[in-house]
Design a protein around this motif. Sequence first.
Motif, mmCIF file in Angstrom:
data_model
loop_
_atom_site.group_PDB
_atom_site.id
_atom_site.type_symbol
_atom_site.label_atom_id
_atom_site.label_comp_id
_atom_site.label_asym_id
_atom_site.label_seq_id
_atom_site.Cartn_x
_atom_site.Cartn_y
_atom_site.Cartn_z
ATOM 1 N N TYR A 350 0.815 -1.222 0.000
ATOM 2 C CA TYR A 350 0.000 0.000 0.000
ATOM 3 C C TYR A 350 0.852 1.278 0.000
ATOM 4 C CZ TYR A 350 -3.741 -3.248 1.129
ATOM 5 O OH TYR A 350 -4.632 -4.295 1.107
ATOM 6 N N PHE A 351 2.151 1.127 0.193
ATOM 7 C CA PHE A 351 3.012 2.310 0.171
ATOM 8 C C PHE A 351 3.322 2.669 -1.279
ATOM 9 C CE2 PHE A 351 7.424 4.104 0.171
ATOM 10 C CZ PHE A 351 7.094 5.333 0.738
ATOM 11 N N ASP A 352 2.961 3.900 -1.667
ATOM 12 C CA ASP A 352 3.080 4.304 -3.074
ATOM 13 C C ASP A 352 4.395 5.012 -3.417
ATOM 14 O OD1 ASP A 352 2.800 6.727 -1.824
ATOM 15 O OD2 ASP A 352 0.978 7.340 -2.876
ATOM 16 N N GLY A 353 5.303 5.081 -2.463
ATOM 17 C CA GLY A 353 6.600 5.683 -2.746
ATOM 18 C C GLY A 353 6.681 7.183 -2.469
ATOM 19 N N THR A 354 5.642 7.754 -1.857
ATOM 20 C CA THR A 354 5.661 9.183 -1.542
ATOM 21 C C THR A 354 6.523 9.455 -0.309
ATOM 22 O OG1 THR A 354 3.434 9.487 -2.460
ATOM 23 C CG2 THR A 354 4.272 11.211 -0.974
ATOM 24 N N LEU A 355 7.502 10.354 -0.471
ATOM 25 C CA LEU A 355 8.394 10.721 0.630
ATOM 26 C C LEU A 355 8.257 12.208 0.917
ATOM 27 C CD1 LEU A 355 11.624 8.833 -0.514
ATOM 28 C CD2 LEU A 355 10.000 8.073 1.231
ATOM 29 N N GLN A 356 8.675 12.612 2.110
ATOM 30 C CA GLN A 356 8.628 14.018 2.484
ATOM 31 C C GLN A 356 9.870 14.396 3.295
ATOM 32 O OE1 GLN A 356 4.937 14.434 4.657
ATOM 33 N NE2 GLN A 356 3.704 14.645 2.792
ATOM 34 N N GLY A 357 10.096 15.676 3.423
ATOM 35 C CA GLY A 357 11.127 16.182 4.322
ATOM 36 C C GLY A 357 12.523 15.673 4.029
ATOM 37 N N ILE A 358 13.193 15.218 5.104
ATOM 38 C CA ILE A 358 14.578 14.775 5.008
ATOM 39 C C ILE A 358 14.728 13.633 4.016
ATOM 40 C CG2 ILE A 358 16.462 13.657 6.284
ATOM 41 C CD1 ILE A 358 15.645 15.228 8.733
ATOM 42 N N GLU A 359 13.795 12.677 4.044
ATOM 43 C CA GLU A 359 13.906 11.515 3.163
ATOM 44 C C GLU A 359 13.811 11.928 1.692
ATOM 45 O OE1 GLU A 359 12.425 7.662 5.622
ATOM 46 O OE2 GLU A 359 10.844 8.894 4.747
ATOM 47 N N GLU A 360 12.863 12.782 1.378
ATOM 48 C CA GLU A 360 12.710 13.248 -0.004
ATOM 49 C C GLU A 360 13.958 13.997 -0.457
ATOM 50 O OE1 GLU A 360 9.438 15.729 -2.673
ATOM 51 O OE2 GLU A 360 9.668 16.180 -0.536
#
Length: 380
Positions: A350-360
């Motif tokens: 169910y994880f679509d690969g969307t990252l945010q913040g430090i990880e992105e």
Amino acid sequence: MNKFFSIMIIISMFIVSGCSASDVTDQIVNVSQAIDEHVLGVKKGHPYSHPDITYEQAFENFFGAPTWKYFVGTKDGPDDDEDGKPDYTEDNVDIVEFTGYCTYSNVEVKALLQFTLSKDDDTFEATYLSFNEVPQSSLIMYALIEKAFDEYQSTHKTETSDTEAKENSVPESTYTEELVNEAPSEQVATQSMNYSSDVDYDELQDTIMIYYSNYYGTNNVAAAIDHEDNDSVTIWLYDPYATTTSTTLGFYDYNKNTGEWTDSITGEPLDFDAAASNYEENLAARSGYSEYILWYSSDEYLTESDLSWLSAKELTYARNEIYARHGYVFKSSELNNYFCGLSWYEPDPYFDGTLQGIEESNVAFIKNYQEQHNMMYKPN
């Protein structure tokens, strides 16, 4: 621990060059200010590494169409973060500015070098260098100055006794200058020997590099003497492998009288015991993450020193490691097999690969690093 003497590599990139075309305005100002006391003070001054050679002798021997002028204006700092602009500015400063032509990396350039005069005493220091109006780093500025003096010394065969040379010797990257107003040579020699002759510069650089390595958990650190006066030595730490971000890691002051270290920027004393403890903690933490390539890449912004030791394949794995922490199911059989073999990986369809913040940011940083260094790797 090995020290990196990048300054010697940079020095070899300079050669003497004549001017292709005189700047008439500069030459007019040069003539009109020939007897200005501020200009003469810098001309007759010298770095402590060359007590028998003046700036006037070295620069007018090395550069084509040399000019000097004095003014009160805005002081520009060096471009150590390599963004093409001075790192800082300061208004209402006494400045002696030198211009001249030389060749750098096989290209003729007009060098502009500024010396800032102290308001407290008769001293000055080199603070800014540009080539064709493009600001340069402190390291290149220091290398250029050293090259000019070395060139004069080699061509004029300046003679200095072994004893005198030993008493006046300091590391090649040290450039704290005296402002000398037509002082006799005996006075110049006396002034330049005010500095401690028993300071072990290699030991100081090793000490501060070990401190930094322990405290921040990296071995990508090199050192050079940045500044020295009667009471202290300032050491510049930099990352010798960085190419796209600032190379500067910090500046640290060693007090010759007390033996204490402080951070040059914050003025805070250094805690060597805390650095040692931090090293032990990092070591213990890393041992628990042996299955990760960059175990901290979801929590801390990466730098080039974090990536410099990785292969192209490892960089690709490290980039995808960030997605794998969220259970991303990889289409690549190679990546899927690799991460399924790690104890911490739990696939999440169910994880679509969307990252945010430090990880992105870190994913983009690794990919950019791979592209710039031609280290892209495409897994099967």
